[in-house]
Design a protein around this motif. Structure first.
Motif, PDB file in Angstrom:
ATOM      1  N   SER A 132     -33.860 -27.188   7.777  1.00 15.49           N
ATOM      2  CA  SER A 132     -33.258 -27.874   8.906  1.00 15.49           C
ATOM      3  C   SER A 132     -33.726 -27.833  10.210  1.00 15.49           C
ATOM      4  O   SER A 132     -32.678 -28.603  11.266  1.00 15.49           O
ATOM      5  CB  SER A 132     -33.586 -25.875   9.246  1.00 15.49           C
ATOM      6  N   PHE A 138     -33.268 -32.011   8.923  1.00 14.76           N
ATOM      7  CA  PHE A 138     -31.458 -31.894   8.825  1.00 14.76           C
ATOM      8  C   PHE A 138     -30.427 -31.962  10.070  1.00 14.76           C
ATOM      9  O   PHE A 138     -29.272 -32.336   9.575  1.00 14.76           O
ATOM     10  CB  PHE A 138     -30.661 -31.901   7.704  1.00 14.76           C
ATOM     11  N   TYR A 139     -31.316 -31.243  10.589  1.00 13.99           N
ATOM     12  CA  TYR A 139     -30.176 -30.734  11.638  1.00 13.99           C
ATOM     13  C   TYR A 139     -30.885 -30.558  13.518  1.00 13.99           C
ATOM     14  O   TYR A 139     -30.851 -30.960  14.258  1.00 13.99           O
ATOM     15  CB  TYR A 139     -29.861 -28.902  11.731  1.00 13.99           C
ATOM     16  N   HIS A 140     -31.752 -29.383  13.118  1.00 17.70           N
ATOM     17  CA  HIS A 140     -33.219 -29.934  14.676  1.00 17.70           C
ATOM     18  C   HIS A 140     -33.330 -30.831  15.165  1.00 17.70           C
ATOM     19  O   HIS A 140     -32.772 -31.184  16.930  1.00 17.70           O
ATOM     20  CB  HIS A 140     -33.286 -28.433  15.040  1.00 17.70           C
ATOM     21  N   ASP A 142     -32.153 -33.965  15.203  1.00 20.11           N
ATOM     22  CA  ASP A 142     -31.301 -34.651  15.285  1.00 20.11           C
ATOM     23  C   ASP A 142     -30.991 -34.478  16.578  1.00 20.11           C
ATOM     24  O   ASP A 142     -30.517 -35.327  17.921  1.00 20.11           O
ATOM     25  CB  ASP A 142     -30.347 -34.473  14.419  1.00 20.11           C
ATOM     26  N   SER A 143     -29.725 -33.185  16.546  1.00 18.85           N
ATOM     27  CA  SER A 143     -29.558 -32.327  17.803  1.00 18.85           C
ATOM     28  C   SER A 143     -30.510 -33.029  18.692  1.00 18.85           C
ATOM     29  O   SER A 143     -29.835 -32.995  19.652  1.00 18.85           O
ATOM     30  CB  SER A 143     -29.725 -30.846  17.684  1.00 18.85           C
ATOM     31  N   SER A 179     -35.484 -23.304  18.082  1.00 19.28           N
ATOM     32  CA  SER A 179     -35.363 -23.454  17.228  1.00 19.28           C
ATOM     33  C   SER A 179     -36.022 -24.265  16.073  1.00 19.28           C
ATOM     34  O   SER A 179     -36.680 -23.968  15.208  1.00 19.28           O
ATOM     35  CB  SER A 179     -33.777 -23.875  16.495  1.00 19.28           C
ATOM     36  N   ASP A 231     -38.478 -22.670  12.643  1.00 15.48           N
ATOM     37  CA  ASP A 231     -39.387 -24.114  12.232  1.00 15.48           C
ATOM     38  C   ASP A 231     -40.742 -24.011  12.159  1.00 15.48           C
ATOM     39  O   ASP A 231     -40.912 -23.971  10.798  1.00 15.48           O
ATOM     40  CB  ASP A 231     -38.429 -25.646  12.495  1.00 15.48           C
TER      41      ASP A 231
END
Length: 208
Positions: free
Chosen positions: A129, A132-134, A136-137, A175, A179
């Motif tokens: 997570s 691939f997500y946090h 980047d955001s 987040s 992680d």
């Protein structure tokens, strides 16, 4: 540090093999000095790379990864390193102490996750997570926020968007912390187990 140690082991084995091979060729088989030296150097290089391959195979086995999985993790670590570098650059564009503190915290957490996975690649799958997500955001929001906040714009809609983005960065930092906890979950569970054992042992001694 470990990679340097392994390099010295490989080099030591290669030099020893080269020396043995040279003496065997020069003294045992009456080969010419130059010819013996060339064969010995070639043999030492071959031994060096065979040792390196064996070390890597053993390391992958210990970490429960295949060569393709390790390559996949390394590619994602490389991308993450580049994103963290982008995140660090946003610090130079930050205009407020609050924003700087947010970014410093995000960078600290991101680096910690990165280094944990770099050291133990098998943990990558626990931190998907983040990769691939946090991350980047966080990078995208930080870049847009620091860019727009530096502009001389007084529009209320822009100010409202900036405030919302700042709040979102706080949520992303939370987040990122989750992680990190997930990536370290095995260590946390092990520590809890050791604490429970220690408590039981202490209780037994008190009862005695």
């Amino acid at each position: 540090m470990k990679s340097i140690f392994l390099f010295f082991i490989r080099s030591f084995i290669a030099v020893c093999s080269m020396s043995v091979l040279w003496f065997a060729l020069f003294l045992g088989f009456d080969q010419a000095f130059i010819q013996s030296s060339l064969y010995a150097v070639a043999g030492g290089i071959i031994v060096y790379y065979i040792t390196k391959w064996l070390q890597k195979r053993n390391w992958l086995k210990q970490n429960g990864l295949t060569a393709s999985e390790y390559k996949y993790v390394q590619e994602n670590l490389k991308e993450a390193r580049q994103k963290i570098a982008r995140l660090q650059r946003t610090l130079f564009r930050a205009r407020s102490l609050g924003t700087i503190q947010q970014l410093v915290e995000a960078i600290r957490l991101s680096k910690r996750i990165y280094h944990v996975v770099e050291k133990e690649p098998k943990r990558f799958y626990q931190g998907e997570s983040f990769f691939f997500y946090h991350l980047d955001s966080c990078v995208e929001l930080a870049e847009k926020y620091t860019f727009l906040s530096a502009q001389p714009i007084r529009d209320q809609n822009v100010k409202s968007s900036l405030e919302e983005t700042k709040q979102m960065l706080n949520q992303i930092c939370e987040s990122l912390e989750k992680d990190l906890i997930t990536v370290l979950s095995n260590d946390i569970e092990h520590l809890q187990f050791e604490l429970n054992v220690a408590k039981k042992q202490t209780t037994k001694w008190k009862d005695r």
